[in-house]
Design an enzyme around this catalytic site. Structure first.
Site, short mmCIF file in Angstrom:
data_model
loop_
_atom_site.label_atom_id
_atom_site.label_comp_id
_atom_site.label_asym_id
_atom_site.label_seq_id
_atom_site.Cartn_x
_atom_site.Cartn_y
_atom_site.Cartn_z
N ASN A 1 0.88 -1.17 0.00
CA ASN A 1 0.00 0.00 0.00
C ASN A 1 0.92 1.22 0.00
O ASN A 1 1.52 1.54 1.02
CB ASN A 1 -0.90 -0.02 1.25
N TRP A 2 1.00 1.85 -1.16
CA TRP A 2 1.95 2.97 -1.29
C TRP A 2 1.43 4.23 -0.59
O TRP A 2 2.18 5.18 -0.40
CB TRP A 2 2.19 3.27 -2.77
N LYS A 3 0.15 4.27 -0.26
CA LYS A 3 -0.47 5.47 0.35
C LYS A 3 -0.23 6.68 -0.55
O LYS A 3 -0.18 6.53 -1.76
CB LYS A 3 0.06 5.68 1.76
N HIS B 1 -9.52 1.25 4.22
CA HIS B 1 -8.30 1.35 5.02
C HIS B 1 -8.57 2.27 6.21
O HIS B 1 -9.32 3.24 6.10
CB HIS B 1 -7.16 1.90 4.15
N GLU C 1 -6.94 4.57 7.45
CA GLU C 1 -6.65 6.00 7.20
C GLU C 1 -7.81 6.65 6.46
O GLU C 1 -8.11 7.82 6.67
CB GLU C 1 -5.33 6.13 6.41
N GLU D 1 -5.83 -5.28 10.13
CA GLU D 1 -4.77 -4.31 10.43
C GLU D 1 -5.08 -3.59 11.74
O GLU D 1 -5.86 -2.63 11.75
CB GLU D 1 -4.69 -3.26 9.32
N GLY E 1 2.19 1.72 10.68
CA GLY E 1 3.18 2.80 10.57
C GLY E 1 3.87 3.14 11.88
O GLY E 1 4.53 4.16 11.99
N SER F 1 3.06 -2.75 10.26
CA SER F 1 4.49 -2.85 10.48
C SER F 1 5.09 -4.20 10.08
O SER F 1 6.00 -4.72 10.74
CB SER F 1 4.84 -2.49 11.93
N GLY G 1 2.67 -1.39 4.25
CA GLY G 1 2.77 0.04 3.94
C GLY G 1 4.21 0.43 3.70
O GLY G 1 4.77 0.23 2.62
N GLY G 2 4.85 0.98 4.75
CA GLY G 2 6.20 1.52 4.64
C GLY G 2 7.19 0.64 3.90
O GLY G 2 7.91 1.11 3.01
#
Ligand code: PEP
Length: 248
Positions: free
Chosen positions: A10-12, A95, A97, A167, A173, A213, A234-235
């Site tokens: 997930n590049w966000k 998601h 976010e 999640e 994150g 994470s 993500g990251g």
């Protein structure tokens, strides 16, 4: 039949179109593994250039969001038909976010899930509790409710093809990964919930990811759990580490 693992990045809100092409080209040889489904969920504007760059590889380009209407006066939104026309197969829905910053609710998640299936898109449906909910001991109840609403009016056949991403919000994150036991416990509860709504065959077919994470150092232990069928990352999906995660 064994479920094929699915590992999605997930590049966000990261990577311009030219950076997206560069990242796909960098990661392409590192994620070449046909034993797992590899998906890069990228910002809408990156979909087409990323798709071009990924041509001929095992990488599926997915979306991070879509709207639940067909078309019309919804400034700034992306329709399912737009995604399909661009060659997208997977779309992240709900998601945390989006729930937190863009007012998405379990009800809008359900509308998006239904619309995705109408267009033969595979939704990656996100769920997960806050730290307060975990501390209050209501994690399983909360996640079950999210799942029950997300799957309202979804057929068993559709549900079997869906992907759920568990999640825990406190792990996204933050570098604070859930223990494998915590992740497995909730992923199993989600599978049990799907069995209650539908049947054992649907529960056995649906793929459930863990997200929060995930890194090159914890992926293999997490993905070895009986009810964890891969990860939403993500990251670490923006770095060469993603290759190590895919080849856990
Ligand atoms: C995510 O964005 O879905 C996620 C799990 O992020 P991270 O891996 O950075 O925690």
């Amino acid at each position: 039949m064994a479920r094929k693992k699915i590992i999605a990045g997930n590049w966000k809100m990261n990577m311009t179109p030219s950076q997206a092409v560069e990242l796909v080209n960098t990661l392409k040889p590192l994620v070449a593994n046909d034993d797992v489904d590899v998906v890069f969920c990228v910002p809408a504007i990156d979909i087409i250039p990323a798709m071009e760059a990924a041509k001929g590889s095992n990488i599926h380009i997915g979306a991070e969001n879509m709207y639940f209407e067909e078309k019309g006066a919804y400034t700034g939104e992306i329709s399912p038909a737009m995604l399909v026309d661009a060659g997208v197969k997977y779309v992240i829905i709900g998601h945390s976010e989006r729930r937190e910053y863009f007012a998405e609710t379990d009800e809008t998640v359900n509308k998006k899930v239904l619309k995705a299936f109408e267009h033969s898109l595979t939704p990656i449906i996100c769920c997960g509790e806050t730290l307060t909910q975990r501390e209050q001991g209501v994690t399983i109840d909360f996640v079950r409710q999210q799942i029950k609403i997300a799957f309202l009016n979804v057929t068993a056949q559709q549900a079997a093809s869906a992907v759920i991403a568990y999640e825990p919000i406190w792990a996204i994150g933050t570098g604070k990964v859930a223990t494998t036991a915590q992740a497995q416990e909730v992923c199993k509860a989600i599978r049990d919930c799907i069995a209650e709504i539908y049947d054992e065959a649907t529960a056995a077919a649906i793929r459930i990811q863990y997200g929060g994470s995930v890194s090159a150092s914890n992926a293999s232990e997490l993905f070895a759990q009986a009810d964890i069928d891969g990860g939403l990352v993500g990251g670490a999906s923006l770095k060469p580490d993603f290759g190590q995660i895919v080849n856990y």
